[in-house]
Design an enzyme around this catalytic site. Sequence first.
Site, PDB file in Angstrom:
ATOM      1  CG  HIS A   1      -2.304   0.527   0.910  1.00 53.46           C
ATOM      2  ND1 HIS A   1      -2.537   1.499  -0.036  1.00 53.46           N
ATOM      3  CD2 HIS A   1      -3.516   0.221   1.432  1.00 53.46           C
ATOM      4  CE1 HIS A   1      -3.826   1.768  -0.090  1.00 53.46           C
ATOM      5  NE2 HIS A   1      -4.446   1.003   0.786  1.00 53.46           N
TER       6      HIS A   1
ATOM      7  CG  ASP B   1      -3.012   4.738  -4.670  1.00 50.14           C
ATOM      8  OD1 ASP B   1      -2.414   4.716  -3.572  1.00 50.14           O
ATOM      9  OD2 ASP B   1      -2.890   5.652  -5.510  1.00 50.14           O
TER      10      ASP B   1
END
Length: 458
Positions: A430, A434
């Site tokens: 992450h 995204d």
Amino acid sequence: MARFTFKLPDIGEGIAEAEIVAWHVAVGDRIEEDQNLADMMTDKATVEMESPVSGMVVELAGAVGDQVAIGAALVVIETATAAAPADITAAPETAAQAETAEQYGAENPGVEEVVDTPSPLVGEGRDPLATASGKGEGVKVSPAPTPSSSHSATPSGSRPLLSGERGSAVLASPAVRARAKDLGVDLATVKADGDRVRHADLDTYLRYGSGEGYHAPDASRARPDEVVRVIGLRRRIAENMAASKRAIPHFTYVDEIDVTALEAMRGDLNANRGDRPKLTVLPLMIVAICRALPGFPMLNARYDDEAGVVTRSGRVHLGMATQTDAGLMVPVIRDAQDRNVWQLATEIVRLAEAARTGKATIAELSGSTLTVTSLGPLGGIATTPVINRPEVAIIGPNRIVERPVFVRKEGGGDEVRRAKVMNLSISCDHRVVDGSDAASFVQAVKRYLETPVLLFAD
């Protein structure tokens, strides 16, 4: 008589120490020149240490699982030649030379006693590498790591003999020997389907030819606790997985894919494959992944978090998580984007076999930019795979199941039909990927798999 000190050589650039994963000699053993002494594992390879002299072993550096520093004494050998040097450090001339060692040579025929055979992850070839003295071979490199047997020798003295280990021609891995010992089976009585006794041969013996001396264990009977040291490949897996989870904030996205048309096309391709390998879903999925990736370059990347740099690869070097007897390994399909489904199928079979038999090279086990991990028929409903650091994503196809689905008719309304469906999981880093990118990428892969003719369209 003189004492010869065999020091741990420099076996790779930047390597300060190596782990003892197996001893092939014990204190008091008489050994011959070129006989395998120990298997030492670094971050990248398992290296077999061979004796440059003949004599008797009088000291060993440590127990299996211990770390030994480069240049430290590994084995002390008492030789019959008074002129023997006090110590010689055997070392390959360069790390590159060690990495290109042959992997397919025959085992040393000059060793009289049958030594413990390494697990299948250790290559069986040899490449003579020069010692510092200019003679002797001393080092053999096997790129795939291997765990050691809990029955390996320690410096405290000679190890106990296992069934068929000495004084016979029985060849078997330490794991097979340990299992035979626990079951009270003499390996000399087990017929081998090949050059050595394997677990399958032992299973056949227990099932059909055990005779009166073997009694099947009672599955309900309590057994003593077993203490197993986490060493070798299993230790490396543990360290890598822990580092990945500590450093990477994972998130997982799962979507359902209708693979009815894909499975029908795969059946047609297999029916007309000729002498080409049988197609599984995996090569078709790899084609879909490679076609979708150009629109999502952030997923085909490696992240150096210390330098703060993400390298987006222009080529797809696809890691293929492969289960072996010793643990999970990840051979790499190079330039997957340039291969068709038949070439991919051939390479998948070749790399999986190389990993399971210990013949995969260091180059074949490194440099992946994205990994696929599949449990095959055990795939379950969904997975949350751990990222193969420093990559930023890992894809996990799950099991294909057949069930009724609702389909919208052109004229309106719904109809129920039989469909084959599969969940596709993806875990991402992450920090650089995204959630919308991961979801959009899986949707792109889904489009190719649900309309499989697009896999072959220009």
